[in-house]
Design a protein around this motif. Structure first.
Motif, PDB file in Angstrom:
ATOM      1  N   ALA A  91       0.834  -1.203   0.000  1.00 48.61           N
ATOM      2  CA  ALA A  91       0.000   0.000   0.000  1.00 48.61           C
ATOM      3  C   ALA A  91       0.868   1.254   0.000  1.00 48.61           C
ATOM      4  O   ALA A  91       0.565   2.230  -0.705  1.00 48.61           O
ATOM      5  CB  ALA A  91      -0.931  -0.005   1.216  1.00 48.61           C
ATOM      6  N   SER A 173      -5.684 -11.759  -1.379  1.00 47.48           N
ATOM      7  CA  SER A 173      -6.102 -11.027  -0.177  1.00 47.48           C
ATOM      8  C   SER A 173      -5.106  -9.934   0.179  1.00 47.48           C
ATOM      9  O   SER A 173      -5.498  -8.835   0.607  1.00 47.48           O
ATOM     10  CB  SER A 173      -6.258 -12.003   0.995  1.00 47.48           C
ATOM     11  OG  SER A 173      -7.214 -12.998   0.717  1.00 47.48           O
ATOM     12  N   ILE A 176      -5.679  -7.020  -2.185  1.00 50.36           N
ATOM     13  CA  ILE A 176      -6.961  -6.363  -1.928  1.00 50.36           C
ATOM     14  C   ILE A 176      -6.855  -5.450  -0.713  1.00 50.36           C
ATOM     15  O   ILE A 176      -7.316  -4.297  -0.732  1.00 50.36           O
ATOM     16  CB  ILE A 176      -8.066  -7.416  -1.738  1.00 50.36           C
ATOM     17  CG1 ILE A 176      -8.391  -8.091  -3.077  1.00 50.36           C
ATOM     18  CG2 ILE A 176      -9.331  -6.782  -1.151  1.00 50.36           C
ATOM     19  CD1 ILE A 176      -9.399  -9.214  -2.950  1.00 50.36           C
ATOM     20  N   ILE A 177      -6.244  -5.940   0.360  1.00 43.22           N
ATOM     21  CA  ILE A 177      -6.084  -5.113   1.558  1.00 43.22           C
ATOM     22  C   ILE A 177      -5.162  -3.937   1.278  1.00 43.22           C
ATOM     23  O   ILE A 177      -5.409  -2.812   1.745  1.00 43.22           O
ATOM     24  CB  ILE A 177      -5.554  -5.980   2.721  1.00 43.22           C
ATOM     25  CG1 ILE A 177      -6.576  -7.061   3.079  1.00 43.22           C
ATOM     26  CG2 ILE A 177      -5.255  -5.120   3.942  1.00 43.22           C
ATOM     27  CD1 ILE A 177      -6.096  -8.028   4.133  1.00 43.22           C
ATOM     28  N   PHE A 179      -4.769  -2.451  -1.581  1.00 39.51           N
ATOM     29  CA  PHE A 179      -5.536  -1.492  -2.390  1.00 39.51           C
ATOM     30  C   PHE A 179      -6.524  -0.717  -1.519  1.00 39.51           C
ATOM     31  O   PHE A 179      -6.703   0.500  -1.698  1.00 39.51           O
ATOM     32  CB  PHE A 179      -6.267  -2.240  -3.500  1.00 39.51           C
ATOM     33  CG  PHE A 179      -7.044  -1.348  -4.423  1.00 39.51           C
ATOM     34  CD1 PHE A 179      -6.392  -0.580  -5.384  1.00 39.51           C
ATOM     35  CD2 PHE A 179      -8.415  -1.266  -4.338  1.00 39.51           C
ATOM     36  CE1 PHE A 179      -7.099   0.248  -6.233  1.00 39.51           C
ATOM     37  CE2 PHE A 179      -9.143  -0.442  -5.182  1.00 39.51           C
ATOM     38  CZ  PHE A 179      -8.478   0.321  -6.131  1.00 39.51           C
ATOM     39  N   GLN A 180      -7.166  -1.390  -0.561  1.00 42.46           N
ATOM     40  CA  GLN A 180      -8.101  -0.714   0.335  1.00 42.46           C
ATOM     41  C   GLN A 180      -7.388   0.322   1.205  1.00 42.46           C
ATOM     42  O   GLN A 180      -7.954   1.384   1.488  1.00 42.46           O
ATOM     43  CB  GLN A 180      -8.811  -1.738   1.220  1.00 42.46           C
ATOM     44  CG  GLN A 180      -9.785  -2.624   0.487  1.00 42.46           C
ATOM     45  CD  GLN A 180     -10.362  -3.706   1.376  1.00 42.46           C
ATOM     46  OE1 GLN A 180      -9.861  -3.945   2.483  1.00 42.46           O
ATOM     47  NE2 GLN A 180     -11.408  -4.364   0.913  1.00 42.46           N
ATOM     48  N   MET A 181      -6.169   0.025   1.600  1.00 39.98           N
ATOM     49  CA  MET A 181      -5.437   0.964   2.444  1.00 39.98           C
ATOM     50  C   MET A 181      -4.940   2.175   1.662  1.00 39.98           C
ATOM     51  O   MET A 181      -4.848   3.280   2.205  1.00 39.98           O
ATOM     52  CB  MET A 181      -4.249   0.254   3.110  1.00 39.98           C
ATOM     53  CG  MET A 181      -4.629  -0.838   4.092  1.00 39.98           C
ATOM     54  SD  MET A 181      -3.192  -1.657   4.819  1.00 39.98           S
ATOM     55  CE  MET A 181      -2.491  -0.315   5.763  1.00 39.98           C
ATOM     56  N   SER A 182      -4.643   1.994   0.398  1.00 47.45           N
ATOM     57  CA  SER A 182      -4.042   3.078  -0.381  1.00 47.45           C
ATOM     58  C   SER A 182      -5.041   3.865  -1.211  1.00 47.45           C
ATOM     59  O   SER A 182      -4.705   4.955  -1.691  1.00 47.45           O
ATOM     60  CB  SER A 182      -2.964   2.514  -1.310  1.00 47.45           C
ATOM     61  OG  SER A 182      -3.528   1.600  -2.249  1.00 47.45           O
ATOM     62  N   ILE A 183      -6.260   3.362  -1.389  1.00 44.35           N
ATOM     63  CA  ILE A 183      -7.187   4.003  -2.327  1.00 44.35           C
ATOM     64  C   ILE A 183      -7.589   5.414  -1.901  1.00 44.35           C
ATOM     65  O   ILE A 183      -7.787   6.272  -2.781  1.00 44.35           O
ATOM     66  CB  ILE A 183      -8.434   3.108  -2.550  1.00 44.35           C
ATOM     67  CG1 ILE A 183      -9.292   3.628  -3.702  1.00 44.35           C
ATOM     68  CG2 ILE A 183      -9.240   2.966  -1.284  1.00 44.35           C
ATOM     69  CD1 ILE A 183      -8.583   3.725  -5.015  1.00 44.35           C
ATOM     70  N   PRO A 184      -7.733   5.775  -0.612  1.00 47.37           N
ATOM     71  CA  PRO A 184      -8.077   7.176  -0.313  1.00 47.37           C
ATOM     72  C   PRO A 184      -7.016   8.162  -0.787  1.00 47.37           C
ATOM     73  O   PRO A 184      -7.339   9.202  -1.382  1.00 47.37           O
ATOM     74  CB  PRO A 184      -8.224   7.183   1.217  1.00 47.37           C
ATOM     75  CG  PRO A 184      -8.522   5.782   1.581  1.00 47.37           C
ATOM     76  CD  PRO A 184      -7.741   4.953   0.631  1.00 47.37           C
ATOM     77  N   LEU A 234      -8.024  -1.154   9.260  1.00 48.11           N
ATOM     78  CA  LEU A 234      -7.626  -2.132   8.251  1.00 48.11           C
ATOM     79  C   LEU A 234      -6.438  -2.971   8.703  1.00 48.11           C
ATOM     80  O   LEU A 234      -6.342  -4.153   8.361  1.00 48.11           O
ATOM     81  CB  LEU A 234      -7.294  -1.418   6.939  1.00 48.11           C
ATOM     82  CG  LEU A 234      -8.474  -0.852   6.159  1.00 48.11           C
ATOM     83  CD1 LEU A 234      -7.996  -0.057   4.951  1.00 48.11           C
ATOM     84  CD2 LEU A 234      -9.412  -1.966   5.715  1.00 48.11           C
ATOM     85  N   HIS A 237      -7.799  -5.699  10.810  1.00 53.30           N
ATOM     86  CA  HIS A 237      -8.333  -6.730   9.915  1.00 53.30           C
ATOM     87  C   HIS A 237      -7.211  -7.533   9.273  1.00 53.30           C
ATOM     88  O   HIS A 237      -7.358  -8.742   9.029  1.00 53.30           O
ATOM     89  CB  HIS A 237      -9.206  -6.077   8.847  1.00 53.30           C
ATOM     90  CG  HIS A 237      -9.742  -7.033   7.830  1.00 53.30           C
ATOM     91  ND1 HIS A 237     -10.644  -8.029   8.132  1.00 53.30           N
ATOM     92  CD2 HIS A 237      -9.481  -7.160   6.499  1.00 53.30           C
ATOM     93  CE1 HIS A 237     -10.918  -8.727   7.046  1.00 53.30           C
ATOM     94  NE2 HIS A 237     -10.231  -8.210   6.031  1.00 53.30           N
TER      95      HIS A 237
END
Length: 261
Positions: A91, A173, A176-177, A179-184, A234, A237
């Motif tokens: 990320a 996985s 995906i995690i 990407f979720q952490m870096s998308i903002p 995150l 998680h």
């Protein structure tokens, strides 16, 4: 049962624990003295041996195969845990690429490899959070409870085709995690790039290369401050995913279940 009867079993337990610490996050870093790793592995293996009640294992040709099996299990479990935790650095590399920090990698003193700036920053926070939540105790529980699925005197079950699927799913996985952490931050920088592109077309006299880089750096740090709380959620998680992935891999190696739950 005498101490000499338990000595082969102790060597097998010591091999799995010491190999586990070779690839395990936090315990495998270079700034931790090797004498500490060996001593901690020794005493942990001795404590585990007293609770496992292992059978008498003769020293023969199969014993050396069991040593290789124990080393492989320890390396595999530690590596799958490190693989999931590496999502934090992935990320950070996504964010660094959009910020323009991708050319400014630093040497990580813990692993001796190059790592992105923001990735190392977030990874340090992840380690602090893991210690504060006692998630590193779950890693030690993982190697202890691995004997429920893979006993000392049993060989691996590598014929299960779900092992390759499970490893691929673990890679999936991790990304995906990440990407979720870096998308903002990455999404906000994408909007900044669009705005700079519009300004470059409407005001050609303005040097976008001079204005754009400090603007993107400032927006990135502001967004990191805003989303830091969500990043910690995150990360929690991520720790749960790490323990579940370790358990799933142990089930597959032991021939119990499919590990895909």
């Amino acid at each position: 049962m005498t101490i000499l009867d338990n000595f082969p079993a102790f060597l097998l337990v010591f091999m799995r624990v010491s190999a586990f610490f070779v690839t395990l996050p936090l315990f495998s870093y270079r700034n931790i003295p090797n004498i500490f790793k060996i001593g901690f592995s020794f005493f942990l293996a001795w404590i585990m041996l007293l609770t496992l009640d292992p059978p008498v294992i003769p020293i023969d040709g199969n014993f050396f195969l069991l040593i290789l099996k124990e080393a492989f299990i320890g390396l595999a479990i530690g590596f799958i845990a490190y693989l999931i935790l590496a999502a934090v650095q992935i990320a950070g590399s996504f964010i660094d690429f959009q910020m323009g920090f991708a050319i400014a990698n630093v040497i990580d003193p813990q692993t001796g490899t190059q790592s992105p700036l923001i990735g190392q920053f977030l990874y340090t926070f992840a380690l602090f959070l893991m210690i504060s939540l006692n998630a590193h105790h779950l890693l030690l529980d993982g190697v202890y409870y691995s004997y429920q699925f893979m006993p000392i005197d049993a060989f691996l079950s590598l014929e299960n085709e779900n092992i390759a699927k499970f490893i691929i799913q673990s890679f999936n996985s991790m990304f995906i995690i990440a990407f979720q952490m870096s998308i903002p931050v990455v999404g906000s920088l994408f909007l900044v790039d669009i705005a700079l592109g519009i300004v470059a077309r409407t005001v050609p006299q303005l040097n976008i290369f001079v204005v754009g880089l400090p603007l993107k750096i400032g927006v990135s740090f502001i967004m990191l401050i805003f989303v830091m709380g969500g990043l910690f959620v995150l990360m929690q998680h991520l720790f749960e995913t790490m323990t579940i992935t370790m358990r799933g891999l142990m089930e597959l190696f032991g021939g119990v279940g499919n590990g895909m739950d």
